[in-house]
Design a protein around this motif. Structure first.
Motif, PDB file in Angstrom:
ATOM      1  N   CYS A 154       1.647   3.718  -2.908  1.00 19.91           N
ATOM      2  CA  CYS A 154       0.727   4.733  -3.419  1.00 19.91           C
ATOM      3  C   CYS A 154       0.082   5.569  -2.310  1.00 19.91           C
ATOM      4  N   HIS A 155      -0.137   4.944  -1.138  1.00 25.39           N
ATOM      5  CA  HIS A 155      -0.879   5.631  -0.070  1.00 25.39           C
ATOM      6  C   HIS A 155       0.036   6.107   1.052  1.00 25.39           C
TER       7      HIS A 155
ATOM      8  N   ARG B   1     -15.036   5.374   6.885  1.00 28.56           N
ATOM      9  CA  ARG B   1     -15.974   4.648   6.020  1.00 28.56           C
ATOM     10  C   ARG B   1     -16.917   3.771   6.821  1.00 28.56           C
TER      11      ARG B   1
ATOM     12  N   TYR C 241     -15.421  -3.044   5.352  1.00 28.05           N
ATOM     13  CA  TYR C 241     -15.414  -2.302   4.082  1.00 28.05           C
ATOM     14  C   TYR C 241     -14.029  -2.368   3.451  1.00 28.05           C
TER      15      TYR C 241
ATOM     16  N   PHE D 166     -16.977  -0.231  -3.748  1.00 29.54           N
ATOM     17  CA  PHE D 166     -16.566   1.176  -3.825  1.00 29.54           C
ATOM     18  C   PHE D 166     -17.744   1.995  -4.360  1.00 29.54           C
TER      19      PHE D 166
ATOM     20  N   CYS E  35       0.815  -1.221   0.000  1.00 31.46           N
ATOM     21  CA  CYS E  35       0.000   0.000   0.000  1.00 31.46           C
ATOM     22  C   CYS E  35       0.851   1.274   0.000  1.00 31.46           C
TER      23      CYS E  35
ATOM     24  N   ALA F 227     -10.181   3.773  -9.318  1.00 32.89           N
ATOM     25  CA  ALA F 227      -8.937   3.984 -10.071  1.00 32.89           C
ATOM     26  C   ALA F 227      -7.800   3.131  -9.517  1.00 32.89           C
ATOM     27  N   MET F 228      -8.046   2.490  -8.375  1.00 29.46           N
ATOM     28  CA  MET F 228      -6.982   1.649  -7.792  1.00 29.46           C
ATOM     29  C   MET F 228      -6.976   0.285  -8.479  1.00 29.46           C
TER      30      MET F 228
HETATM   31  C1  HEC Z   1      -0.919   1.476  -7.561  1.00 29.03           C
HETATM   32  C2  HEC Z   1      -1.301   2.378  -6.500  1.00 29.03           C
HETATM   33  C3  HEC Z   1      -2.095   1.816  -5.335  1.00 29.03           C
HETATM   34  C4  HEC Z   1      -1.774   0.797  -4.494  1.00 29.03           C
HETATM   35  C5  HEC Z   1      -0.550  -0.093  -4.528  1.00 29.03           C
HETATM   36  C6  HEC Z   1      -2.819   0.740  -3.501  1.00 29.03           C
HETATM   37  N1  HEC Z   1      -3.770   1.698  -3.754  1.00 29.03           N
HETATM   38 FE1  HEC Z   1      -5.455   2.028  -2.707  1.00 29.03          FE
HETATM   39  N2  HEC Z   1      -5.995   3.510  -3.997  1.00 29.03           N
HETATM   40  C7  HEC Z   1      -5.245   3.936  -5.053  1.00 29.03           C
HETATM   41  C8  HEC Z   1      -5.964   4.998  -5.726  1.00 29.03           C
HETATM   42  C9  HEC Z   1      -5.481   5.751  -6.953  1.00 29.03           C
HETATM   43  C10 HEC Z   1      -7.171   5.193  -5.031  1.00 29.03           C
HETATM   44  C11 HEC Z   1      -8.290   6.181  -5.345  1.00 29.03           C
HETATM   45  C12 HEC Z   1      -9.355   5.455  -6.093  1.00 29.03           C
HETATM   46  C13 HEC Z   1     -10.417   6.324  -6.667  1.00 29.03           C
HETATM   47  O1  HEC Z   1     -10.656   7.410  -6.142  1.00 29.03           O
HETATM   48  O2  HEC Z   1     -11.047   5.871  -7.649  1.00 29.03           O
HETATM   49  C14 HEC Z   1      -7.160   4.231  -3.941  1.00 29.03           C
HETATM   50  C15 HEC Z   1      -8.184   4.081  -3.035  1.00 29.03           C
HETATM   51  C16 HEC Z   1      -8.123   3.252  -1.925  1.00 29.03           C
HETATM   52  C17 HEC Z   1      -9.133   3.193  -0.920  1.00 29.03           C
HETATM   53  C18 HEC Z   1     -10.305   4.118  -0.879  1.00 29.03           C
HETATM   54  C19 HEC Z   1     -11.635   3.627  -0.845  1.00 29.03           C
HETATM   55  C20 HEC Z   1     -12.558   4.760  -0.496  1.00 29.03           C
HETATM   56  O3  HEC Z   1     -13.592   4.427   0.072  1.00 29.03           O
HETATM   57  O4  HEC Z   1     -12.276   5.932  -0.756  1.00 29.03           O
HETATM   58  C21 HEC Z   1      -8.729   2.280   0.018  1.00 29.03           C
HETATM   59  C22 HEC Z   1      -9.457   1.856   1.269  1.00 29.03           C
HETATM   60  C23 HEC Z   1      -7.463   1.779  -0.425  1.00 29.03           C
HETATM   61  N3  HEC Z   1      -7.132   2.378  -1.616  1.00 29.03           N
HETATM   62  C24 HEC Z   1      -6.707   0.871   0.281  1.00 29.03           C
HETATM   63  C25 HEC Z   1      -5.507   0.340  -0.163  1.00 29.03           C
HETATM   64  C26 HEC Z   1      -4.743  -0.649   0.574  1.00 29.03           C
HETATM   65  C27 HEC Z   1      -5.106  -1.204   1.938  1.00 29.03           C
HETATM   66  C28 HEC Z   1      -3.668  -0.952  -0.191  1.00 29.03           C
HETATM   67  C29 HEC Z   1      -2.601  -1.975   0.105  1.00 29.03           C
HETATM   68  C30 HEC Z   1      -3.030  -3.335   0.250  1.00 29.03           C
HETATM   69  C31 HEC Z   1      -3.746  -0.139  -1.401  1.00 29.03           C
HETATM   70  N4  HEC Z   1      -4.877   0.634  -1.337  1.00 29.03           N
HETATM   71  C32 HEC Z   1      -2.823  -0.147  -2.436  1.00 29.03           C
HETATM   72  C33 HEC Z   1      -4.010   3.459  -5.449  1.00 29.03           C
HETATM   73  C34 HEC Z   1      -3.361   2.398  -4.862  1.00 29.03           C
END
Ligand code: HEC
Length: 257
Positions: A65-66, A145, A151, A179, A62, A185-186
């Protein structure tokens, strides 16, 4: 109403309320399947193994990106990491510090007191790398959330290969069952064996999603165990106080009857 009846209803109301708050905390929203978590309920606590594995998932997957800006590396010592382990993790990242004697800003390895270093310099850089979408900070996501950890688990696992008939996915978007709006977009962030667990646990997609959800529940509510322990203590105290007050009442009024 007699005193006995009053006492009875007060105690019942108390018990019902504790029961209600316990389920309200854990209840999932609408289509999100509600899961059983070790931290649910009034005696809830975190599974230490899951917390450590979840930390590994966060950093290895995670954190690419986060951000999770509210957590400091030293906080990891609260969930079973040794000081040396937390220092080593921090040391893998660089933060800007300064100014030095010449007035220049400089980079140095992160230390225990630093918060988790974010993957991007700013939101624009984050959007530019993610098809225009901003990967939100995950520190408090579970609190923000409806459905909480359930969730989180669902978002990570409920990807569909194809959108249902009649739904046109925008470019670079994926179909997700929970979602809001279903287009995310993730890219599916985890799969079987996305990580190799340090403790030897088999890293199925399901296991990974659960573990990281436990970790992110801790980042959102690091005080959870303390709070629940205190709640139980208060209930026990109130119970004995009630008994004591009742005995006292009987003694004081004994000669009146
Ligand atoms: C390649 C990049 C990337 C990785 C790696 C990634 N994410 Fe994301 N994630 C995003 C993006 C971009 C968004 C925004 C999505 C959108 O707004 O459509 C997002 C959105 C989310 C959300 C938001 C849902 C919401 O209700 O707003 C959650 C929860 C989340 N990610 C959890 C995780 C977790 C936990 C991991 C690791 C296991 C992870 N992400 C790994 C790019 C990534």
């Amino acid at each position: 109403m007699t005193f006995k009846k009053l006492l009875f209803s007060a105690v019942t109301a108390g018990l019902v309320m504790t029961g209600l708050t316990a389920t309200a905390n854990a209840s999932g929203a609408g289509p999100i399947p509600k899961m059983d978590w070790s931290f649910d309920g009034i005696f809830g606590s975190f599974d230490r193994g899951a917390l450590k594995r979840g930390t590994q998932v966060y950093f290895e997957v995670c954190a690419g990106c986060h951000s999770a800006r509210l957590v400091a590396y030293r906080n990891l010592m609260d969930i079973g990491f040794t000081e040396a382990e937390a220092k080593e993790l921090a040391g893998e990242y660089e933060v800007q510090d300064g100014p030095d004697d010449e007035g220049e800003m400089f980079m140095r390895p992160a230390i225990l007191a630093d918060r988790f270093v974010p993957p991007y310099a700013n939101d624009n850089a984050a959007r530019a790398s993610n098809n225009g979408a901003l990967p939100p900070d995950l520190s408090l996501m579970i609190k923000a959330r409806k459905g909480g950890a359930s969730y989180m688990y669902a978002v990570l696992t409920d990807y569909h290969e194809e959108a249902p008939e009649g739904i046109e996915l925008a470019d670079g978007m994926y179909y997700n069952g929970v979602f809001p709006g279903n287009q995310i977009a993730m890219p599916p962030p985890i799969d079987d064996d996305s990580v190799e667990y340090a403790d030897g646990t088999k890293a199925t997609k399901d296991q990974i999603a659960k573990d990281v959800s436990v970790f992110l529940t801790w980042t959102a509510s690091p005080e959870l165990e303390e709070r629940k322990r205190m709640g139980v203590k208060v209930m026990v105290f109130l119970f004995f106080l009630t008994v004591l007050m009742y005995a006292l009442k009987r003694k004081i009024w004994a000669r009146v009857h």
